[in-house]
Each structure stands twice: as structure tokens, then as C-alpha cells.
Design an enzyme around this catalytic site. Structure first.
Site, short mmCIF file in Angstrom:
data_model
loop_
_atom_site.label_atom_id
_atom_site.label_comp_id
_atom_site.label_asym_id
_atom_site.label_seq_id
_atom_site.Cartn_x
_atom_site.Cartn_y
_atom_site.Cartn_z
N ASP A 3 0.74 -1.37 0.31
CA ASP A 3 -0.20 -0.24 -0.21
C ASP A 3 0.96 1.70 -0.15
O ASP A 3 1.98 0.91 0.28
CB ASP A 3 -1.19 -0.02 1.09
CG ASP A 3 -0.42 0.14 2.79
OD1 ASP A 3 0.38 0.97 2.29
OD2 ASP A 3 -0.76 -1.24 3.58
N GLU A 5 0.85 3.85 2.23
CA GLU A 5 1.27 4.39 3.41
C GLU A 5 2.46 3.33 3.99
O GLU A 5 3.08 4.30 5.04
CB GLU A 5 0.58 3.88 4.55
CG GLU A 5 -1.53 5.06 3.66
CD GLU A 5 -1.63 4.51 2.79
OE1 GLU A 5 -2.11 3.45 2.48
OE2 GLU A 5 -3.01 5.36 2.48
N ASN A 6 2.34 2.31 3.59
CA ASN A 6 3.54 1.85 4.20
C ASN A 6 4.81 1.40 2.95
O ASN A 6 5.78 0.53 3.40
CB ASN A 6 3.22 -0.06 4.69
CG ASN A 6 2.60 0.57 6.06
OD1 ASN A 6 3.04 0.75 6.47
ND2 ASN A 6 1.40 -0.16 6.39
N GLY A 77 1.99 9.53 6.27
CA GLY A 77 0.98 8.98 7.15
C GLY A 77 0.84 7.66 7.40
O GLY A 77 -0.51 7.16 7.85
N ASP A 78 2.06 7.03 7.99
CA ASP A 78 1.33 5.61 8.25
C ASP A 78 1.98 5.53 9.69
O ASP A 78 2.45 4.28 10.92
CB ASP A 78 2.51 4.55 8.07
CG ASP A 78 3.86 4.58 7.83
OD1 ASP A 78 4.61 5.49 8.81
OD2 ASP A 78 4.51 3.58 7.28
#
Length: 116
Positions: A3, A5-6, A77-78
Site C-alpha cells: 500500500d 502508506e507503508n 501517513g503510517d
């Protein structure tokens, strides 16, 4: 599927990114996306011009864009501790800005003379 985010996507397929490193003490990074399938990544030294590093389709599973949850600037974001460096300023805007507007924002950043 990895994803956004990661992981770090520099293209639409999650392949290893081929963008150049930016060797500078202060950098500008810009990510923008429209409501559909298009997104772009721009970057450059804070005292120079922006380069378009990617402009095209989103990775599989990310089109159309979905907005879920909040946005936190400066941590990726994560909420992980994997970032390096210090985050100074950020902005969230509405719409998909033109290349001219992006260049004007970068010129304003350069005029601030970070690091001088």
C-alpha cells in the site's frame, strides 16, 4: 498488494522506484492526485527548480482515489518511525494544480532561502 502508506510508489506498478536522489540540505517534495486515476510526484532542491519524477496512473487498487481518515504531515501517513530528517512545512490544497502553479510555489520556497 503493497500500500501507499507503508511503501513508496514512484510509478503505477509498485516496481522499485527509479527516481534520482536529491542531494540537498533542504528539498521540496510534492505529491498531487486528481479524483480519478492520475497522480504526480515532483521534487527538487529547495533553492532550485522542481522536476517531475512521475506523472501517470495510480498503482492497482488505488483508483479511483479514496479519502479515508485524516492526514498527518511529516510522518509519511503510517505513523511509523522510519522517516529520516526533519519536516518543516506542509500544505494541503484543493484541486489538481497546474505545472505553472507548482513552479510558482517552488519559486516562493526558493525565495525563502532555506539554509542561507
Amino acid at each position: 498488494m503493497a500500500d501507499l502508506e507503508n511503501g513508496l510508489f514512484g510509478s503505477d506498478n509498485g516496481a522499485p522506484s527509479a527516481e534520482p536522489s536529491i542531494a540537498a540540505d533542504f528539498v521540496t517534495a510534492m505529491i498531487k492526485g486528481d479524483a480519478g486515476d492520475r497522480w504526480a510526484v515532483k521534487g527538487g532542491a529547495a533553492d532550485g527548480a522542481l522536476a517531475t519524477l512521475y506523472d501517470g496512473a495510480r498503482p492497482e487498487g488505488y483508483a479511483p482515489m479514496k479519502k479515508q481518515g485524516g492526514l498527518i504531515l511529516g510522518i509519511g501517513g503510517d505513523n511509523s518511525h522510519g522517516a529520516v530528517g526533519t519536516f518543516f512545512e506542509g500544505a494541503v490544497t484543493a484541486g489538481y494544480s497546474s505545472d505553472d502553479i507548482d513552479a510558482r510555489v517552488q519559486a516562493s520556497i526558493a525565495a525563502a532561502s532555506y539554509g542561507h
